[in-house]
Design a protein around this motif. Sequence first.
Motif, PDB file in Angstrom:
ATOM      1  N   LEU A  80       0.805  -1.193  -0.033  1.00 11.59           N
ATOM      2  CA  LEU A  80      -0.009  -0.027  -0.037  1.00 11.59           C
ATOM      3  C   LEU A  80       1.057   1.384   0.036  1.00 11.59           C
ATOM      4  CD1 LEU A  80      -2.891   1.346   0.244  1.00 11.59           C
ATOM      5  CD2 LEU A  80      -2.414   1.040   2.764  1.00 11.59           C
ATOM      6  N   ASP A  81       1.885   1.343   0.903  1.00  6.70           N
ATOM      7  CA  ASP A  81       2.762   2.388   0.986  1.00  6.70           C
ATOM      8  C   ASP A  81       3.324   2.611  -0.621  1.00  6.70           C
ATOM      9  OD1 ASP A  81       2.359   2.960   3.389  1.00  6.70           O
ATOM     10  OD2 ASP A  81       3.839   1.869   4.279  1.00  6.70           O
ATOM     11  N   LEU A  82       3.991   1.730  -1.043  1.00  2.28           N
ATOM     12  CA  LEU A  82       4.759   1.777  -2.643  1.00  2.28           C
ATOM     13  C   LEU A  82       3.701   2.243  -3.508  1.00  2.28           C
ATOM     14  CD1 LEU A  82       6.604  -1.472  -2.504  1.00  2.28           C
ATOM     15  CD2 LEU A  82       7.659   0.598  -2.246  1.00  2.28           C
ATOM     16  N   ALA A  83       2.350   1.745  -3.548  1.00  2.00           N
ATOM     17  CA  ALA A  83       1.250   2.114  -4.454  1.00  2.00           C
ATOM     18  C   ALA A  83       0.780   3.657  -4.026  1.00  2.00           C
ATOM     19  CB  ALA A  83      -0.097   1.146  -4.335  1.00  2.00           C
ATOM     20  N   ILE A  84       0.750   3.952  -2.941  1.00  2.00           N
ATOM     21  CA  ILE A  84       0.486   5.306  -2.695  1.00  2.00           C
ATOM     22  C   ILE A  84       1.671   6.387  -3.102  1.00  2.00           C
ATOM     23  CG2 ILE A  84       0.108   7.120  -0.740  1.00  2.00           C
ATOM     24  CD1 ILE A  84      -1.609   4.992   0.487  1.00  2.00           C
ATOM     25  N   ASP A  85       2.888   5.964  -3.115  1.00  2.00           N
ATOM     26  CA  ASP A  85       3.810   6.837  -3.747  1.00  2.00           C
ATOM     27  C   ASP A  85       3.779   6.800  -5.005  1.00  2.00           C
ATOM     28  OD1 ASP A  85       5.154   6.945  -0.848  1.00  2.00           O
ATOM     29  OD2 ASP A  85       6.606   5.558  -1.441  1.00  2.00           O
ATOM     30  N   LYS A  86       3.622   6.048  -5.789  1.00  2.00           N
ATOM     31  CA  LYS A  86       3.348   6.049  -7.281  1.00  2.00           C
ATOM     32  C   LYS A  86       2.258   6.975  -7.496  1.00  2.00           C
ATOM     33  CE  LYS A  86       5.244   1.512  -8.418  1.00  2.00           C
ATOM     34  NZ  LYS A  86       5.051   0.265  -9.143  1.00  2.00           N
ATOM     35  N   LEU A  87       1.038   6.817  -6.858  1.00  2.00           N
ATOM     36  CA  LEU A  87      -0.145   7.693  -7.011  1.00  2.00           C
ATOM     37  C   LEU A  87       0.032   8.899  -6.910  1.00  2.00           C
ATOM     38  CD1 LEU A  87      -3.299   7.348  -7.621  1.00  2.00           C
ATOM     39  CD2 LEU A  87      -3.547   7.405  -5.148  1.00  2.00           C
ATOM     40  N   ASN A  88       0.924   9.283  -5.624  1.00  2.00           N
ATOM     41  CA  ASN A  88       1.080  10.520  -5.350  1.00  2.00           C
ATOM     42  C   ASN A  88       2.226  11.367  -6.342  1.00  2.00           C
ATOM     43  OD1 ASN A  88      -0.332  10.872  -3.205  1.00  2.00           O
ATOM     44  ND2 ASN A  88       1.354  10.220  -1.719  1.00  2.00           N
TER      45      ASN A  88
END
Length: 222
Positions: A80-88
């Motif tokens: 989730l942390d990795l995906a949110i970094d990409k999303l941001n």
Amino acid sequence: MEIVVVGRHTEVADRFRQHVEEKLAKVELLSPYVRRVDVEITRENNPRLSDNRERVELTLRAKGPVIRAEAAADDRFGALDLAIDKLNERLRRAHDRRKNRRNTKVTPPVDVRPLDEILTEDGGTDEAEPQISTPAALSEPGDSVETTIGDSPVVIRQKLHHADPMTLDDAVYEMEMVGHDFYLFIDKETSRPSVLYKRKGWTFGVIQLDNPCTGAPVTDLT
């Protein structure tokens, strides 16, 4: 902002749902018009893929193109942390694009050679591929289904999307927003079904069909 969390082949605990809501709370700062974020968690049961057994896919729906990011890790919190970094990062790029919209647009080089020549250079072959039929169940945009090819372990996921005609420049932008190596769209100038795909370096290729369409929903084999 609505946050919808679903699990594929796995259960999602209330603790993780609450964690997702806390982590996504800042999304509205980068995308004030966001209406909904879909969070899909998939667990891979293959022991050989234990380092990436938990996959999280985020799909943000707001005014403008859909923005998607996904990542995998050995636990869903890390994924989730990795995906949110990409999303941001993609949200920041979308914000910069809107801010500089009036500037001169530069479209990356597009490969317009014949398809057989492109496939030869990219390692294509003339070998027959298994035939996959589109299930009749796909009747409304958003419908999806998974099928297998004969007795093989290959699973094909098919999903129906609505397709609004767009320019090539917009197709490049939206492909970058969803983080894919290809993007299926209807060319606004020719009304032809087209596939934009990444090639080597910063170049892209486009494959078009010679039959114009009217912007009806299209099937995405992803």
